[in-house]
Design an enzyme around this catalytic site. Structure first.
Site, PDB file in Angstrom:
ATOM      1  N   ASP A 150      20.188 -73.484 -12.129  1.00 31.00           N
ATOM      2  CA  ASP A 150      19.205 -74.312 -12.390  1.00 31.00           C
ATOM      3  C   ASP A 150      18.477 -74.802 -11.372  1.00 31.00           C
ATOM      4  OD1 ASP A 150      17.793 -75.965 -14.087  1.00 31.00           O
ATOM      5  OD2 ASP A 150      19.343 -77.650 -14.153  1.00 31.00           O
ATOM      6  N   ASP A 168      11.456 -73.727 -14.166  1.00 31.62           N
ATOM      7  CA  ASP A 168      12.866 -73.924 -14.294  1.00 31.62           C
ATOM      8  C   ASP A 168      13.776 -73.125 -14.890  1.00 31.62           C
ATOM      9  OD1 ASP A 168      15.278 -75.350 -15.018  1.00 31.62           O
ATOM     10  OD2 ASP A 168      14.310 -76.451 -16.528  1.00 31.62           O
TER      11      ASP A 168
END
Length: 513
Positions: free
Chosen positions: A107, A301
């Site tokens: 992440d 992201d």
């Protein structure tokens, strides 16, 4: 008496506001979705080759990533990820002594390294801190809330190694998750999260050194990593997780991309915040002010499934797709992500939809470059219906907290997070192909003379938001003291009646999502 009845509702309302300010945790945009969609048909939603390429010139441009000491062998890290955009991309890691192996979600939109440390119905195993002789609890509690889900637990340190990563073992901060809500989901095959963003996003504060910062400091590898995510066109109903891509720590692997690497500056070092100058549907410019695209922020992201757009931008994109596509009548539920669109098996819908393009500011700030995804990346296969229907979801959604270049876009590109030179690079991914045809495009340079010098001028960094919160808390405290004085004095004289507080006071409660 009347004065007391009027004051009490306001006092309680203000108390709710102050409590929410004190309790507010800023949401981190993790959005790995294994969601259930409604369709006109009864959808049974199951939760969610490398092609040789590269250029010698690209390898030379990334000479920073070479490591004569041999701590980094990029080819050893190729294909070290599994998963897809619907379930997230994860990496096998070994924690503690003796080593316990877990799959960890990659992440780039958060900064904590956190693993399950207690049983959970949706995961198969967890990190048992009691079995690790090297785990050292700090006694400090930590909690993180994302746009989807949250967790809480305790901080500690332990030794970690990556079987398909840089050589050696490092000591890093670990958040041991003891409770969570909506974070671990049915059908995912990971038991923790590897936050690769900057210290400003670390919880409970920036003194908690993130994983990659620790790796760079302890191993001496260059402060750069890169991602190839190869789930493009993979149905979210697939039961087996394919080799999902590569996380290269310490540099970039030239065989994983084709053509030129284009770089955009990192605007702020918290998220990987970039600057979007323009969005096109087909060849049609949305003609919005560039600040609209960067409203709040624009970030890259890997932990977010979809391409997420600020509400005004999202509405303009849907309108443009509807206007330019060959399908004029689509249920609003398809655009909103609550319904699937289904075709007879074998019919591919992608010819009905236009390309989507995002213009990013280039390293030469007077120029931009364009990354483009074909419909195959944002009209995403989900499942078939009794062998007769192929169903698809819309891989773009509306966002209340900024533009997020998530997996829907990243699957088309090899993305380099060059922290050392404060830039993010994009090149065509060698795995973003279907039937021999590329699913993404990249082009430039283009003049940026027609856009503002700083399109991200309106964004607020999280530390500033904390300052505002503390200021509001101080203001609340002062007002509360005054209200208490006003409330107590009348109540001392009149005890026979009191005002009623309705549930309307709960309307002031607001949590950032």
């Amino acid at each position: 008496m009347a004065h007391g009845r009027r004051t009490l509702p306001w006092l309680l309302l203000l108390l709710r506001v102050c409590v929410d300010i004190c309790d507010g945790r800023f949401a981190i945009p993790l959005r790995v979705s294994v969601e259930r969609m409604n369709s006109s048909v009864d959808v049974d939603w199951t939760p969610l080759v490398r092609i040789p390429g590269g250029r010698a010139a690209a390898a030379a441009a990334l000479a920073l990533a070479s490591d004569p000491a041999g701590a980094v062998r990029f080819l050893d890290m190729v294909d070290n990820l599994q998963g897809d955009s619907g379930r997230g991309y994860y990496l096998e890691m070994a924690l503690g002594t003796p080593a316990q192996k877990l799959n960890i979600l990659v992440d780039t939109g958060s900064s904590n390294f956190a693993v399950a440390a207690a049983p959970h119905p949706f995961i198969t195993h967890y990190f048992n801190t009691g079995l690790s002789t090297t785990f050292q609890p700090s006694g400090q509690a930590v909690a993180v809330r994302y746009t989807q889900g949250n967790w809480e637990g305790g901080l500690g340190t332990d030794q970690v190694s990556i079987p398909k990563g840089p050589n050696g073992t490092i000591t890093i901060n670990i958040a041991a998750i003891t409770a969570s809500d909506g974070f671990f989901l049915p059908g995912v095959n990971w038991q923790g999260i590897l936050g690769l963003a900057y210290p400003l996003l670390a919880r409970p504060d920036s003194s908690v050194e993130p994983f990659f910062n620790s790796m760079v400091r302890q191993t001496g590898i260059p402060d750069i990593f890169s991602l190839q995510m190869c789930g493009a066109g993979v149905s979210a109903s697939s039961t087996a997780d394919p080799a999902g891509g590569s996380l290269i720590m310490g540099g970039a692997e030239p065989t994983l991309y084709r053509g030129v690497m284009w770089y955009t500056p990192i605007k702020e070092e918290w998220y990987y915040q970039v600057e979007v100058l323009k969005v096109e549907v087909g060849e049609q410019n949305l003609n919005l002010d560039c600040s609209e695209y960067n409203m709040d922020k624009a970030i890259v992201d890997s932990g977010t499934t979809l391409l997420r757009l600020p509400a005004n931008v999202f509405n303009a994109v849907v309108e443009a797709i509807t206007r330019t596509s060959m399908i004029q009548e689509f249920s609003s539920g398809f655009w909103e992500g609550t319904k699937l669109a289904c075709w007879m098996k074998g019919e591919t819908p992608w010819r009905f939809f236009p390309k989507l393009s995002i213009y990013l500011r280039a390293s030469n700030t007077s120029q931009s470059f364009r990354i483009t995804i074909l419909p195959q990346l944002y009209i995403q296969p989900i499942t078939d219906m009794d062998g007769t229907l192929d169903c698809f979801r819309f891989g773009v959604s509306s966002s209340a907290n900024g533009l997020v270049i998530g997996a829907t876009v990243m699957e088309g590109f090899y993305v380099v997070f060059d922290r050392a030179q404060k830039r993010v690079g994009f090149a065509l991914s060698s795995c973003a192909v279907s039937g021999g045809a590329a699913l993404s495009e990249i082009a430039g340079p283009f003049s940026a003379a027609d856009v503002a010098a700083d399109c991200a001028r309106g964004s607020l960094k999280e530390p500033l938001l904390w300052v505002i919160s503390y200021a509001l808390m101080a203001l609340c405290a002062a007002i509360l003291v005054a209200l208490l004085l006003l409330l107590v004095m009348p109540c001392r004289r009149h005890h026979s009646r009191s005002g009623e507080i309705t549930d309307q006071s709960s309307l002031v409660r607001h949590r950032i999502k």
